[in-house]
Write a protein that holds these residues in place. Structure first.
Motif, PDB file in Angstrom:
ATOM      1  N   ALA A 121       3.271   5.869  -2.993  1.00 39.39           N
ATOM      2  CA  ALA A 121       4.451   6.681  -3.299  1.00 39.39           C
ATOM      3  C   ALA A 121       4.635   6.870  -4.794  1.00 39.39           C
ATOM      4  CB  ALA A 121       5.694   6.048  -2.682  1.00 39.39           C
ATOM      5  N   ILE A 122       4.468   5.808  -5.576  1.00 34.95           N
ATOM      6  CA  ILE A 122       4.790   5.939  -6.998  1.00 34.95           C
ATOM      7  C   ILE A 122       3.598   6.378  -7.852  1.00 34.95           C
ATOM      8  CG2 ILE A 122       6.664   4.263  -6.836  1.00 34.95           C
ATOM      9  CD1 ILE A 122       4.937   2.292  -8.356  1.00 34.95           C
ATOM     10  N   TYR A 123       2.364   6.137  -7.374  1.00 24.82           N
ATOM     11  CA  TYR A 123       1.197   6.486  -8.188  1.00 24.82           C
ATOM     12  C   TYR A 123       0.421   7.682  -7.652  1.00 24.82           C
ATOM     13  CZ  TYR A 123       1.900   1.885 -10.347  1.00 24.82           C
ATOM     14  OH  TYR A 123       2.420   0.798 -10.999  1.00 24.82           O
ATOM     15  N   GLY A 124       0.699   8.128  -6.430  1.00 20.00           N
ATOM     16  CA  GLY A 124       0.044   9.309  -5.894  1.00 20.00           C
ATOM     17  C   GLY A 124      -1.457   9.149  -5.708  1.00 20.00           C
ATOM     18  N   ASP A 125      -2.191  10.247  -5.895  1.00 20.25           N
ATOM     19  CA  ASP A 125      -3.648  10.263  -5.658  1.00 20.25           C
ATOM     20  C   ASP A 125      -4.411   9.837  -6.903  1.00 20.25           C
ATOM     21  OD1 ASP A 125      -3.399  11.152  -2.988  1.00 20.25           O
ATOM     22  OD2 ASP A 125      -3.126  13.208  -3.682  1.00 20.25           O
ATOM     23  N   THR A 126      -4.157   8.604  -7.322  1.00 15.89           N
ATOM     24  CA  THR A 126      -4.866   8.018  -8.461  1.00 15.89           C
ATOM     25  C   THR A 126      -5.433   6.675  -8.034  1.00 15.89           C
ATOM     26  OG1 THR A 126      -2.934   6.819  -9.288  1.00 15.89           O
ATOM     27  CG2 THR A 126      -3.208   9.108 -10.043  1.00 15.89           C
ATOM     28  N   ILE A 127      -6.183   6.047  -8.921  1.00 12.07           N
ATOM     29  CA  ILE A 127      -6.753   4.744  -8.603  1.00 12.07           C
ATOM     30  C   ILE A 127      -5.649   3.723  -8.331  1.00 12.07           C
ATOM     31  CG2 ILE A 127      -6.890   4.053 -11.045  1.00 12.07           C
ATOM     32  CD1 ILE A 127      -9.335   3.132  -8.187  1.00 12.07           C
ATOM     33  N   TYR A 128      -4.486   3.884  -8.982  1.00 11.69           N
ATOM     34  CA  TYR A 128      -3.388   2.935  -8.785  1.00 11.69           C
ATOM     35  C   TYR A 128      -2.734   3.098  -7.413  1.00 11.69           C
ATOM     36  CZ  TYR A 128      -3.717   2.987 -13.932  1.00 11.69           C
ATOM     37  OH  TYR A 128      -4.162   2.951 -15.229  1.00 11.69           O
ATOM     38  N   GLY A 129      -2.763   4.309  -6.874  1.00 16.12           N
ATOM     39  CA  GLY A 129      -2.095   4.565  -5.607  1.00 16.12           C
ATOM     40  C   GLY A 129      -3.015   4.561  -4.407  1.00 16.12           C
ATOM     41  N   PHE A 130      -4.321   4.451  -4.655  1.00 16.64           N
ATOM     42  CA  PHE A 130      -5.286   4.547  -3.560  1.00 16.64           C
ATOM     43  C   PHE A 130      -5.205   3.344  -2.629  1.00 16.64           C
ATOM     44  CE2 PHE A 130      -9.579   3.352  -2.081  1.00 16.64           C
ATOM     45  CZ  PHE A 130      -9.754   4.363  -1.155  1.00 16.64           C
TER      46      PHE A 130
ATOM     47  N   ARG B 213       0.831  -1.202   0.000  1.00 14.50           N
ATOM     48  CA  ARG B 213       0.000   0.000   0.000  1.00 14.50           C
ATOM     49  C   ARG B 213       0.875   1.267   0.000  1.00 14.50           C
ATOM     50  NH1 ARG B 213      -5.405  -0.400   2.498  1.00 14.50           N
ATOM     51  NH2 ARG B 213      -4.885   1.375   3.836  1.00 14.50           N
ATOM     52  N   ASN B 214       1.895   1.275   0.834  1.00 13.75           N
ATOM     53  CA  ASN B 214       2.775   2.445   0.914  1.00 13.75           C
ATOM     54  C   ASN B 214       3.562   2.652  -0.384  1.00 13.75           C
ATOM     55  OD1 ASN B 214       1.849   2.714   3.513  1.00 13.75           O
ATOM     56  ND2 ASN B 214       3.726   2.019   4.503  1.00 13.75           N
ATOM     57  N   PHE B 215       3.974   1.553  -0.986  1.00 13.50           N
ATOM     58  CA  PHE B 215       4.724   1.626  -2.240  1.00 13.50           C
ATOM     59  C   PHE B 215       3.851   2.198  -3.354  1.00 13.50           C
ATOM     60  CE2 PHE B 215       6.025  -0.400  -6.266  1.00 13.50           C
ATOM     61  CZ  PHE B 215       7.350   0.014  -6.344  1.00 13.50           C
ATOM     62  N   ASN B 216       2.642   1.668  -3.508  1.00 14.55           N
ATOM     63  CA  ASN B 216       1.744   2.148  -4.562  1.00 14.55           C
ATOM     64  C   ASN B 216       1.404   3.624  -4.373  1.00 14.55           C
ATOM     65  OD1 ASN B 216       1.741  -0.373  -5.705  1.00 14.55           O
ATOM     66  ND2 ASN B 216      -0.272  -0.965  -4.936  1.00 14.55           N
TER      67      ASN B 216
ATOM     68  N   ALA C  71       9.052  -6.587   5.935  1.00 10.84           N
ATOM     69  CA  ALA C  71       8.630  -6.617   4.537  1.00 10.84           C
ATOM     70  C   ALA C  71       9.399  -5.545   3.769  1.00 10.84           C
ATOM     71  CB  ALA C  71       7.134  -6.374   4.422  1.00 10.84           C
ATOM     72  N   ILE C  72       9.952  -5.930   2.627  1.00  9.66           N
ATOM     73  CA  ILE C  72      10.683  -5.002   1.769  1.00  9.66           C
ATOM     74  C   ILE C  72       9.953  -4.936   0.427  1.00  9.66           C
ATOM     75  CG2 ILE C  72      12.844  -4.529   0.552  1.00  9.66           C
ATOM     76  CD1 ILE C  72      14.263  -6.240   2.684  1.00  9.66           C
ATOM     77  N   ARG C  73       9.681  -3.732  -0.007  1.00 10.29           N
ATOM     78  CA  ARG C  73       9.124  -3.536  -1.345  1.00 10.29           C
ATOM     79  C   ARG C  73       9.809  -2.321  -1.940  1.00 10.29           C
ATOM     80  NH1 ARG C  73       4.678  -6.186  -3.255  1.00 10.29           N
ATOM     81  NH2 ARG C  73       3.810  -5.460  -5.234  1.00 10.29           N
ATOM     82  N   MET C  74      10.390  -2.506  -3.100  1.00  6.46           N
ATOM     83  CA  MET C  74      11.092  -1.385  -3.722  1.00  6.46           C
ATOM     84  C   MET C  74      10.950  -1.473  -5.229  1.00  6.46           C
ATOM     85  SD  MET C  74      15.115  -2.421  -3.298  1.00  6.46           S
ATOM     86  CE  MET C  74      15.059  -2.381  -1.516  1.00  6.46           C
TER      87      MET C  74
ATOM     88  N   LEU D 227       8.161  -1.331 -12.050  1.00  4.81           N
ATOM     89  CA  LEU D 227       8.994  -2.479 -11.736  1.00  4.81           C
ATOM     90  C   LEU D 227       9.110  -2.539 -10.220  1.00  4.81           C
ATOM     91  CD1 LEU D 227      12.111  -3.895 -13.347  1.00  4.81           C
ATOM     92  CD2 LEU D 227      12.284  -3.256 -10.947  1.00  4.81           C
ATOM     93  N   PHE D 228       8.935  -3.723  -9.641  1.00  7.33           N
ATOM     94  CA  PHE D 228       8.974  -3.825  -8.182  1.00  7.33           C
ATOM     95  C   PHE D 228       9.690  -5.095  -7.748  1.00  7.33           C
ATOM     96  CE2 PHE D 228       5.101  -5.816  -9.678  1.00  7.33           C
ATOM     97  CZ  PHE D 228       5.068  -7.022  -9.004  1.00  7.33           C
ATOM     98  N   ILE D 229      10.280  -5.022  -6.573  1.00  6.88           N
ATOM     99  CA  ILE D 229      10.928  -6.158  -5.909  1.00  6.88           C
ATOM    100  C   ILE D 229      10.242  -6.325  -4.564  1.00  6.88           C
ATOM    101  CG2 ILE D 229      13.083  -7.016  -4.898  1.00  6.88           C
ATOM    102  CD1 ILE D 229      14.528  -5.148  -6.951  1.00  6.88           C
ATOM    103  N   ALA D 230       9.871  -7.548  -4.210  1.00  8.17           N
ATOM    104  CA  ALA D 230       9.150  -7.776  -2.965  1.00  8.17           C
ATOM    105  C   ALA D 230       9.679  -9.013  -2.256  1.00  8.17           C
ATOM    106  CB  ALA D 230       7.649  -7.933  -3.237  1.00  8.17           C
TER     107      ALA D 230
END
Length: 426
Positions: A163-172, A158-161, A257-260, A317-320
């Protein structure tokens, strides 16, 4: 025929992959139908797919809630009656929500379509979103959210999305109070605007006889009208955060948990197939470098992987992974090391050959039936791509060189540009 079991089967490279292509029909109400006819079983899968309406931050759950509650009652049938009738005819019905589209899917025997298709028609034209079912939906979703937020990997995603997508449906990322904003009037208004035939694509796959297609057309053509309301499917512009490091401390955590990762091109970009090869080397399969280092060699985790997401208006691109809390910092350092190696050292030909065979074999293996072919078409259709994409993908995978990949790594894998999210201890 005698088989020499001491001799391995002859290896054959995959040269070309042939995909089933659909036939197209457009109804008078603007609805597009695509048919992929194949198979012997008297079974079809029909998908009614709608583009989501523009994301509204003040009412952020309308797209997902409306789609999830489509079968919770209509002007003619209760939720129980819908479920019982679908079960009686041995069919299967599900509603699925995605970032860009929402869909209703029916699996049904051909001989029962005259009984099952009218139920879908009723759902798409007469849903009423009963108050009692809405209250149950809100309560259940709040409970699921409460459970999910106890998991470090969910918080990290949730925090990753965000950060990278902001106030959009992808980042909500939904909060409990967001569900309290849902009401019957808003759901009905959203439903009438979005679930119109001019905003619908029907994809039918399976054994499709003339009678099947005629029944589908007659059910969803002249008696399914557009409401005349404007359908706004544009989306707000994405603005990624300026901060690149996010740490949520959990003092009692046994694992972190690591997500980058970083915002990236989507499937429409010419580099996408080549970057898929690079991602696979990094962390896209069990033999990847991240797995070999951080799981097999260091023993920091049970599993780690990288992936690429492609949406209509963005990609990433993400690493989890989840690692022992005491080795979190060391794991991050090893991830950085593997990324930097891709930017400075050529990938050995033997390793690259293995990855190429894996990718082409995975594509071929994913085409096990007509439904798989329909899924490939759906990916292309909603990205605005032609079947040439898979020809180009195959050629790129077959011919890409270590030199190409080191150039791509320097173009896309600068660790300083990655967003790093950690939940637990660091």
């Amino acid at each position: 025929m005698n088989i020499n079991r001491k001799q391995a089967p002859e290896f054959k490279a995959i040269d070309h992959i042939t995909l089933l292509q659909p036939e197209h029909t457009k109804l008078s109400n603007g609805c597009n139908i695509y048919c992929l006819n194949s198979g012997d079983a008297e079974l079809v899968r029909i998908e009614w797919i709608f583009n989501n309406l523009r994301f509204n931050p003040s009412k952020p759950l309308l797209n997902v809630a409306t789609n999830s509650m489509l079968s919770e009652g209509t002007a003619n049938m209760t939720a129980a009656q819908i479920a019982d009738t679908i079960d009686f005819y041995g069919a299967f019905l599900q509603a699925e929500y995605g970032y860009d589209t929402s869909e209703v899917t029916l699996f049904s025997l051909n001989k029962h379509l005259s009984n099952t298709l009218p139920i879908i028609k009723d759902i798409l034209t007469n849903s009423i979103f009963p108050e009692r079912e809405l209250e149950t939906y809100v309560r259940n979703q709040q409970q699921k959210l409460q459970v999910s937020l106890q998991k470090n990997d969910i918080i990290a995603r949730r925090n990753f999305n965000k950060a990278i997508y902001g106030d959009t449906i992808y980042g909500f990322a939904a909060k409990a109070d967001d569900f309290k904003k849902l009401n019957n009037d808003d759901l009905l208004a959203h439903y009438k605007q979005m679930y119109q035939p001019s905003n619908c694509t029907i994809i039918i796959a399976g054994k499709i006889e003339k009678e099947t297609l005629d029944l589908l057309k007659s059910t969803f053509d002249k008696s399914w009208d557009n409401t005349g309301q404007t359908i706004d499917t544009t989306q707000p512009q994405i603005k990624s955060a300026t901060e690149h490091f996010y740490f949520t401390e959990k003092p009692d955590a046994l694992q972190s948990a690591i997500r980058m990762g970083r915002p990236l091109i989507n499937r429409t970009h010419p580099d996408f197939p080549a970057v898929q090869v690079l991602n696979t080397v990094l962390g896209g399969y069990f033999g990847s470098r991240l797995m070999a280092n951080i799981r097999e060699d260091k023993g920091y985790t049970y599993g780690i992987g990288s992936g690429m997401s492609s949406m209509k208006n963005s990609g990433a691109l993400f690493i989890a992974t989840e690692v022992g809390a005491e080795v979190c910092k060391a794991a991050v350092a090893e991830i950085e090391k593997e990324i930097n190696k891709l930017r400075t050292e050529l990938i050995p030909e033997e390793e690259l050959a293995l990855v190429k065979n894996y990718l082409l074999g995975s594509l071929l293996g994913s085409l096990e039936n007509v439904f798989s072919h329909a899924d490939k078409f759906k990916t292309l259709y909603f990205a605005g791509l032609s079947y040439e994409y898979y020809d180009r993908y195959t050629e790129v995978v077959k011919n890409i060189t270590p030199e190409d990949l080191i150039d791509l790594a320097n173009k896309y894998l600068n660790f300083d540009n990655f967003y790093k999210v950690i939940v637990g201890k660091y």
